[in-house]
Design a protein around this motif. Structure first.
Motif, PDB file in Angstrom:
ATOM      1  N   ASN A   1     -41.517  -9.041 -59.574  1.00  0.00           N
ATOM      2  CA  ASN A   1     -42.122  -9.082 -58.246  1.00  0.00           C
ATOM      3  C   ASN A   1     -43.615  -8.761 -58.326  1.00  0.00           C
ATOM      4  OD1 ASN A   1     -42.428  -6.288 -58.453  1.00  0.00           O
ATOM      5  ND2 ASN A   1     -40.655  -5.832 -57.157  1.00  0.00           N
ATOM      6  N   ARG A   2     -44.263  -8.715 -57.179  1.00  0.00           N
ATOM      7  CA  ARG A   2     -45.712  -8.518 -57.150  1.00  0.00           C
ATOM      8  C   ARG A   2     -46.132  -7.142 -57.650  1.00  0.00           C
ATOM      9  NH1 ARG A   2     -47.332 -11.321 -51.301  1.00  0.00           N
ATOM     10  NH2 ARG A   2     -46.679 -13.457 -51.889  1.00  0.00           N
ATOM     11  N   LYS A   3     -45.193  -6.204 -57.692  1.00  0.00           N
ATOM     12  CA  LYS A   3     -45.503  -4.868 -58.198  1.00  0.00           C
ATOM     13  C   LYS A   3     -45.220  -4.731 -59.690  1.00  0.00           C
ATOM     14  CE  LYS A   3     -44.456  -2.618 -53.780  1.00  0.00           C
ATOM     15  NZ  LYS A   3     -43.611  -1.581 -53.099  1.00  0.00           N
ATOM     16  N   GLY A   4     -44.804  -5.848 -60.313  1.00  0.00           N
ATOM     17  CA  GLY A   4     -44.490  -5.807 -61.734  1.00  0.00           C
ATOM     18  C   GLY A   4     -43.103  -5.295 -62.033  1.00  0.00           C
ATOM     19  N   GLU A   5     -42.254  -5.180 -60.996  1.00  0.00           N
ATOM     20  CA  GLU A   5     -40.899  -4.682 -61.187  1.00  0.00           C
ATOM     21  C   GLU A   5     -39.932  -5.834 -61.431  1.00  0.00           C
ATOM     22  OE1 GLU A   5     -41.291  -0.928 -58.069  1.00  0.00           O
ATOM     23  OE2 GLU A   5     -40.605  -2.901 -57.357  1.00  0.00           O
ATOM     24  N   LEU A   6     -38.893  -5.564 -62.210  1.00  0.00           N
ATOM     25  CA  LEU A   6     -37.879  -6.577 -62.502  1.00  0.00           C
ATOM     26  C   LEU A   6     -36.751  -6.497 -61.481  1.00  0.00           C
ATOM     27  CD1 LEU A   6     -37.616  -6.262 -66.395  1.00  0.00           C
ATOM     28  CD2 LEU A   6     -38.877  -7.970 -65.083  1.00  0.00           C
ATOM     29  N   ASN A   7     -36.380  -7.642 -60.935  1.00  0.00           N
ATOM     30  CA  ASN A   7     -35.289  -7.705 -59.956  1.00  0.00           C
ATOM     31  C   ASN A   7     -34.456  -8.952 -60.179  1.00  0.00           C
ATOM     32  OD1 ASN A   7     -35.890  -5.419 -58.007  1.00  0.00           O
ATOM     33  ND2 ASN A   7     -37.831  -6.506 -57.944  1.00  0.00           N
ATOM     34  N   GLU A   8     -33.139  -8.831 -59.904  1.00  0.00           N
ATOM     35  CA  GLU A   8     -32.295 -10.017 -59.893  1.00  0.00           C
ATOM     36  C   GLU A   8     -32.541 -10.772 -58.590  1.00  0.00           C
ATOM     37  OE1 GLU A   8     -28.026  -9.416 -61.554  1.00  0.00           O
ATOM     38  OE2 GLU A   8     -28.648  -7.522 -60.661  1.00  0.00           O
ATOM     39  N   ARG A   9     -32.592 -12.093 -58.691  1.00  0.00           N
ATOM     40  CA  ARG A   9     -32.819 -12.889 -57.485  1.00  0.00           C
ATOM     41  C   ARG A   9     -31.668 -12.656 -56.488  1.00  0.00           C
ATOM     42  NH1 ARG A   9     -36.400 -16.698 -57.002  1.00  0.00           N
ATOM     43  NH2 ARG A   9     -36.629 -17.062 -59.226  1.00  0.00           N
ATOM     44  N   ILE A  10     -30.444 -12.882 -56.912  1.00  0.00           N
ATOM     45  CA  ILE A  10     -29.248 -12.508 -56.145  1.00  0.00           C
ATOM     46  C   ILE A  10     -28.477 -11.533 -57.031  1.00  0.00           C
ATOM     47  CG2 ILE A  10     -27.169 -13.274 -54.958  1.00  0.00           C
ATOM     48  CD1 ILE A  10     -29.578 -14.520 -53.722  1.00  0.00           C
ATOM     49  N   PRO A  11     -28.503 -10.250 -56.746  1.00  0.00           N
ATOM     50  CA  PRO A  11     -27.848  -9.266 -57.613  1.00  0.00           C
ATOM     51  C   PRO A  11     -26.380  -9.580 -57.877  1.00  0.00           C
ATOM     52  CG  PRO A  11     -29.223  -8.159 -55.999  1.00  0.00           C
ATOM     53  CD  PRO A  11     -29.185  -9.614 -55.602  1.00  0.00           C
ATOM     54  N   VAL A  12     -25.961  -9.394 -59.110  1.00  0.00           N
ATOM     55  CA  VAL A  12     -24.565  -9.618 -59.481  1.00  0.00           C
ATOM     56  C   VAL A  12     -23.646  -8.700 -58.678  1.00  0.00           C
ATOM     57  CG1 VAL A  12     -22.889  -9.448 -61.372  1.00  0.00           C
ATOM     58  CG2 VAL A  12     -25.144 -10.428 -61.794  1.00  0.00           C
TER      59      VAL A  12
ATOM     60  N   PHE B   1     -12.139 -26.386 -44.908  1.00  0.00           N
ATOM     61  CA  PHE B   1     -13.472 -26.081 -44.404  1.00  0.00           C
ATOM     62  C   PHE B   1     -14.257 -25.413 -45.532  1.00  0.00           C
ATOM     63  CE2 PHE B   1     -10.952 -26.328 -40.569  1.00  0.00           C
ATOM     64  CZ  PHE B   1     -11.783 -26.972 -39.671  1.00  0.00           C
ATOM     65  N   ALA B   2     -15.074 -26.194 -46.220  1.00  0.00           N
ATOM     66  CA  ALA B   2     -15.859 -25.652 -47.337  1.00  0.00           C
ATOM     67  C   ALA B   2     -17.246 -25.260 -46.850  1.00  0.00           C
ATOM     68  CB  ALA B   2     -15.961 -26.683 -48.455  1.00  0.00           C
ATOM     69  N   ILE B   3     -17.781 -24.197 -47.429  1.00  0.00           N
ATOM     70  CA  ILE B   3     -19.143 -23.774 -47.108  1.00  0.00           C
ATOM     71  C   ILE B   3     -19.800 -23.260 -48.382  1.00  0.00           C
ATOM     72  CG2 ILE B   3     -18.420 -21.445 -46.416  1.00  0.00           C
ATOM     73  CD1 ILE B   3     -20.737 -21.562 -44.336  1.00  0.00           C
ATOM     74  N   LEU B   4     -21.050 -23.655 -48.577  1.00  0.00           N
ATOM     75  CA  LEU B   4     -21.787 -23.270 -49.774  1.00  0.00           C
ATOM     76  C   LEU B   4     -22.801 -22.188 -49.416  1.00  0.00           C
ATOM     77  CD1 LEU B   4     -22.496 -23.687 -52.748  1.00  0.00           C
ATOM     78  CD2 LEU B   4     -24.018 -25.545 -52.070  1.00  0.00           C
ATOM     79  N   LEU B   5     -22.640 -20.997 -50.034  1.00  0.00           N
ATOM     80  CA  LEU B   5     -23.540 -19.869 -49.812  1.00  0.00           C
ATOM     81  C   LEU B   5     -24.019 -19.334 -51.165  1.00  0.00           C
ATOM     82  CD1 LEU B   5     -21.422 -17.970 -47.119  1.00  0.00           C
ATOM     83  CD2 LEU B   5     -23.432 -19.407 -46.707  1.00  0.00           C
ATOM     84  N   ASN B   6     -25.146 -18.622 -51.148  1.00  0.00           N
ATOM     85  CA  ASN B   6     -25.645 -18.067 -52.415  1.00  0.00           C
ATOM     86  C   ASN B   6     -25.188 -16.629 -52.649  1.00  0.00           C
ATOM     87  OD1 ASN B   6     -27.333 -16.454 -50.832  1.00  0.00           O
ATOM     88  ND2 ASN B   6     -29.134 -17.758 -51.133  1.00  0.00           N
ATOM     89  N   GLY B   7     -24.462 -16.044 -51.707  1.00  0.00           N
ATOM     90  CA  GLY B   7     -23.928 -14.699 -51.883  1.00  0.00           C
ATOM     91  C   GLY B   7     -24.856 -13.580 -51.468  1.00  0.00           C
TER      92      GLY B   7
END
Length: 215
Positions: A175-186, A121-127
């Motif tokens: 982001n809209r506030k000019g802050e840097l963020n990881e899309r999906i944090p490590v 049973f495989a499932i693909l998630l982005n975490g």
């Protein structure tokens, strides 16, 4: 290429994708399918190596490698059990896909407990679900518990947990506030990697990446 704004280009891509969906099973598509149906079946099909189930189409992320902008609305099957039984009779390997399925995990648990012949049973998630160690363990425990609840007379099954982990999903964006963020944090991926060995009898973890010249 530089004569239109990003927003206009985005809308044009969405229109193109919407038109492609609209063309499905249109006159030209039906003519093509009719030609395919006329081809002789030299090898009668009795089973598939793998089949995919799509509980949902969509993802809250906007990774730049993924060009799926428009999605047609999908109405959930009121009772997916007949579908599970049909797939169960045709394969021993199932992949749940269609986007990020964090909100559809109950369908995955139900399938594990009802498809007796399927062994993978495989499932693909982005975490993105792994907000903390506690949340991560809770979700993996539910997957493992579904495997353990299968009848002892059924084929032994295992979950193949596929997590996207690459320069697109972990891209640093502004982001809209000019802050840097990881899309999906490590950090979320680390939570999954740390928790997975606790369930090695029921879950196999696989980190997937998009192969390209950058990696």
């Amino acid at each position: 290429f530089f004569e239109k704004s990003f927003a206009d280009g985005y809308k044009d891509l969405a229109k193109q994708e919407k038109q492609r969906y609209a063309d499905m099973l249109g006159d030209e598509d039906r003519q093509r399918l009719a030609l395919v149906d006329q081809l002789p079946d030299t090898q009668p099909l009795s089973a598939f190596d793998k089949l995919g189930l799509i509980p949902a189409m969509g993802c809250p992320q906007t990774c730049r490698h993924c060009m799926f902008i428009f999605r047609p609305l999908m109405k959930n099957t009121e009772n997916p059990e007949p579908l599970y039984q049909m797939v169960d009779a045709l394969t021993t390997s199932v992949l749940f896909t269609g986007g990020d399925l964090t909100r559809q995990l109950q369908h995955f648990y139900d399938a594990i407990e009802s498809m007796q012949h399927v062994t993978t049973f495989a499932i693909l998630l982005n975490g993105d679900f792994a907000d903390s160690r506690e949340v991560t363990r809770s979700i993996l425990e539910k997957m493992a518990a579904s495997v353990r609840r299968r009848s002892v007379t059924w084929a032994k099954a295992k979950v193949m947990l596929q997590i996207s982990f690459d320069e697109f999903h972990q891209e640093v964006v502004v982001n809209r506030k000019g802050e840097l963020n990881e899309r999906i944090p490590v950090t979320k991926i680390a939570n999954i990697v740390e928790a997975a060995p606790r369930y090695q009898d029921e879950i196999q973890l696989c980190l997937l990446h998009k192969q390209g010249y950058l990696n």
